[in-house]
Design a protein around this motif. Sequence first.
Motif, PDB file in Angstrom:
ATOM      1  N   ASN A  50      -8.218   5.500  -1.181  1.00  0.00           N
ATOM      2  CA  ASN A  50      -7.066   5.366  -0.275  1.00  0.00           C
ATOM      3  C   ASN A  50      -7.503   4.884   1.113  1.00  0.00           C
ATOM      4  O   ASN A  50      -7.075   5.399   2.140  1.00  0.00           O
TER       5      ASN A  50
ATOM      6  N   GLU B  18      -5.702   4.373  -4.626  1.00  0.00           N
ATOM      7  CA  GLU B  18      -6.490   3.148  -4.740  1.00  0.00           C
ATOM      8  C   GLU B  18      -7.960   3.481  -4.514  1.00  0.00           C
ATOM      9  O   GLU B  18      -8.316   4.169  -3.563  1.00  0.00           O
TER      10      GLU B  18
ATOM     11  N   THR C 143     -11.742   1.601  -4.180  1.00  0.00           N
ATOM     12  CA  THR C 143     -12.403   0.324  -3.948  1.00  0.00           C
ATOM     13  C   THR C 143     -13.918   0.511  -3.962  1.00  0.00           C
ATOM     14  O   THR C 143     -14.441   1.424  -3.328  1.00  0.00           O
TER      15      THR C 143
ATOM     16  N   HIS D  52       0.854  -1.181   0.000  1.00  0.00           N
ATOM     17  CA  HIS D  52       0.000   0.000   0.000  1.00  0.00           C
ATOM     18  C   HIS D  52       0.888   1.228   0.000  1.00  0.00           C
ATOM     19  O   HIS D  52       1.683   1.437   0.900  1.00  0.00           O
TER      20      HIS D  52
ATOM     21  N   TYR E  58       0.388   5.353  -0.716  1.00  0.00           N
ATOM     22  CA  TYR E  58      -0.494   6.445  -1.062  1.00  0.00           C
ATOM     23  C   TYR E  58       0.268   7.746  -1.014  1.00  0.00           C
ATOM     24  O   TYR E  58       1.272   7.885  -0.338  1.00  0.00           O
TER      25      TYR E  58
ATOM     26  N   SER F 181     -11.160  -3.276  -6.928  1.00  0.00           N
ATOM     27  CA  SER F 181     -10.215  -2.219  -6.557  1.00  0.00           C
ATOM     28  C   SER F 181      -9.337  -1.873  -7.751  1.00  0.00           C
ATOM     29  O   SER F 181      -8.882  -2.764  -8.479  1.00  0.00           O
ATOM     30  N   TRP F 182      -9.138  -0.582  -7.927  1.00  0.00           N
ATOM     31  CA  TRP F 182      -8.222  -0.083  -8.949  1.00  0.00           C
ATOM     32  C   TRP F 182      -7.064   0.619  -8.248  1.00  0.00           C
ATOM     33  O   TRP F 182      -7.283   1.443  -7.355  1.00  0.00           O
ATOM     34  N   ARG F 183      -5.852   0.310  -8.627  1.00  0.00           N
ATOM     35  CA  ARG F 183      -4.683   1.018  -8.112  1.00  0.00           C
ATOM     36  C   ARG F 183      -3.941   1.626  -9.292  1.00  0.00           C
ATOM     37  O   ARG F 183      -3.698   0.965 -10.306  1.00  0.00           O
TER      38      ARG F 183
END
Length: 198
Positions: A97, A80, A82, A14, A16, A54-56
């Motif tokens: 996030n 991110e 979701t 993770h 951010y 989820s898109w990152r």
Amino acid sequence: PHLIKNRFISPNSHFYQEKTRMEDFDYRVLLPYKVDFSTSSVGKYIKQSKKKCSWRWGFAHIPSIESGKTDVECRGKEMELTLIWSVTSGRHEMYLNNKLIHVDPSHGHLIVEKQFEHTFYVSEAVLKGNHIIKVAAYALGIGSHSGRNQFSMSFDGQEYNNFWPMYDLGSESMKAQYRYSLEPTYSDIPRAIGDIVP
């Protein structure tokens, strides 16, 4: 500023934008790249009754590209999104996030939702520039939507599937495609996604 030594971490970690301090000039133009997309069925009794996806993605670190770096060395601010969507009740939640940004309660009765769409502005505290994210989801195999991607996300009108591949950041083809956008500018507000050169 220089990059933090261990800043470019595993795509499964993770990361951010609030975890690092970088000047806005490093992102004077936003060139998005995709990191990961995942989807799963998470219904309590019937798995297919609730969807989670989820898109990152991130925005290329412009000074790194200009200095000749490539690939993961050009990773920058990452985000991110979701979505948790109950196809049967209509309830949906969205997190940016890991922070809840939108929730719509269930309708209180059984209703099979064929599609879901939501558009919102990204908070200025997260990313300056009044950027817009749109999410769309379709129940699998429903009529005219059966041939579409079941889930889609766009940032300022650009589809996630069209974001630049992370492994190709800083490549000659990327610099050629965005050469006008990479020209120096002195605005402290990130511009919209760069103009693509034909």
